[in-house]
Design a protein around this motif. Structure first.
Motif, PDB file in Angstrom:
ATOM      1  N   CYS A  61      33.174  23.834  38.068  1.00  0.00           N
ATOM      2  CA  CYS A  61      32.469  24.700  38.312  1.00  0.00           C
ATOM      3  C   CYS A  61      30.763  24.298  36.832  1.00  0.00           C
ATOM      4  N   GLU A  81      28.930  21.236  37.386  1.00  0.00           N
ATOM      5  CA  GLU A  81      27.783  21.619  38.342  1.00  0.00           C
ATOM      6  C   GLU A  81      27.164  22.240  38.679  1.00  0.00           C
ATOM      7  N   ALA A  82      27.193  22.843  37.605  1.00  0.00           N
ATOM      8  CA  ALA A  82      26.314  24.517  37.126  1.00  0.00           C
ATOM      9  C   ALA A  82      25.374  23.057  35.700  1.00  0.00           C
ATOM     10  N   ARG A 104      34.819  27.901  43.686  1.00  0.00           N
ATOM     11  CA  ARG A 104      33.466  27.619  43.645  1.00  0.00           C
ATOM     12  C   ARG A 104      33.030  26.695  45.279  1.00  0.00           C
ATOM     13  N   ASP A 149      30.890  33.205  43.471  1.00  0.00           N
ATOM     14  CA  ASP A 149      30.591  31.839  42.916  1.00  0.00           C
ATOM     15  C   ASP A 149      30.218  31.248  41.542  1.00  0.00           C
ATOM     16  N   VAL A 155      29.598  28.682  39.938  1.00  0.00           N
ATOM     17  CA  VAL A 155      28.410  27.539  39.572  1.00  0.00           C
ATOM     18  C   VAL A 155      27.597  28.230  39.526  1.00  0.00           C
ATOM     19  N   ARG A 156      27.120  29.541  40.516  1.00  0.00           N
ATOM     20  CA  ARG A 156      26.035  30.156  40.225  1.00  0.00           C
ATOM     21  C   ARG A 156      25.803  31.025  38.757  1.00  0.00           C
ATOM     22  N   VAL A 204      27.593  31.201  36.237  1.00  0.00           N
ATOM     23  CA  VAL A 204      27.654  29.937  34.601  1.00  0.00           C
ATOM     24  C   VAL A 204      25.909  29.450  34.719  1.00  0.00           C
ATOM     25  N   ARG A 205      25.797  28.964  35.790  1.00  0.00           N
ATOM     26  CA  ARG A 205      24.128  28.083  35.597  1.00  0.00           C
ATOM     27  C   ARG A 205      23.638  29.305  34.905  1.00  0.00           C
ATOM     28  N   HIS A 206      23.050  30.946  35.499  1.00  0.00           N
ATOM     29  CA  HIS A 206      22.751  31.779  35.064  1.00  0.00           C
ATOM     30  C   HIS A 206      22.870  31.952  33.930  1.00  0.00           C
TER      31      HIS A 206
END
Length: 181
Positions: A76, A79-80, A147, A157, A159-160, A162-164
């Motif tokens: 995850c 991907e992020a 995931r 989610d 990934v979303r 962690v990306r944030h």
């Protein structure tokens, strides 16, 4: 929210489960799910761009999430960060060791479920590219992580999220409730 749940095939939820799902969605729409304050600019703090543009940002994950195994958690995070690298000219490199990493992903008890999902340490202004700086990104241990771009049931989610938080560590603040640039 109830109509969206039905369109996603979650119309067979009990009234209690529907109520929990509605509360979960409201929580995600609430800026408090992120540990970064919306009022930071008024507190005299500034967001700054990541200073190390000339080399990859090394990262590692340390900790354990009850709802996800270590391999899935690392996937995850990969991907992020790959999603960020598609749009920002920054490379990310995974490391097994914390030594020499700039992003340290860890787990923490950030309160009760449905509260703060994750939080990130922001880049301090005025550091030079040769300074050793490590941003800590904490992921809540008491959430039901998934995931999936469209999580099923009452999962979140990863990934979303962690990306944030990684974008916060790169120096981006909120532009509205829970949203980033």
């Amino acid at each position: 929210i109830r109509e969206t749940l039905e369109r996603r095939g979650l119309d067979d939820l009990s009234e209690a489960e529907t109520s929990i799902a509605v509360d979960a969605v409201k929580t995600l729409l609430n800026p408090r799910f992120c540990g970064v304050s919306l009022a930071m600019a008024t507190e005299g703090l500034e967001f700054c761009a990541w200073p190390q543009h000339d080399r990859p940002i090394r990262w590692t994950f340390q900790g354990r999430l009850p709802s996800m195994d270590d391999g899935s958690t690392r996937l995850c995070i990969r991907e992020a960060l790959a999603g960020i690298a598609e749009f920002i000219d920054i490379l990310f490199e995974e490391s097994e060791s914390q030594v020499g990493t700039q992003f340290l992903f860890t787990t923490a008890n950030l309160g009760s479920a449905g509260g703060v999902l994750a939080q990130a340490q922001l880049v301090p202004c005025g550091i030079r590219s040769n300074d050793q700086f490590q941003s800590r990104i904490q992921i809540a241990v008491n959430e039901n992580w998934s995931r999936a771009a469209t999580p099923s049931g009452l999962t979140i989610d990863m990934v979303r999220v962690v990306r944030h938080e990684a974008l916060h560590s790169l120096g981006l603040g909120h532009i509205g409730p829970g949203n980033l640039l």
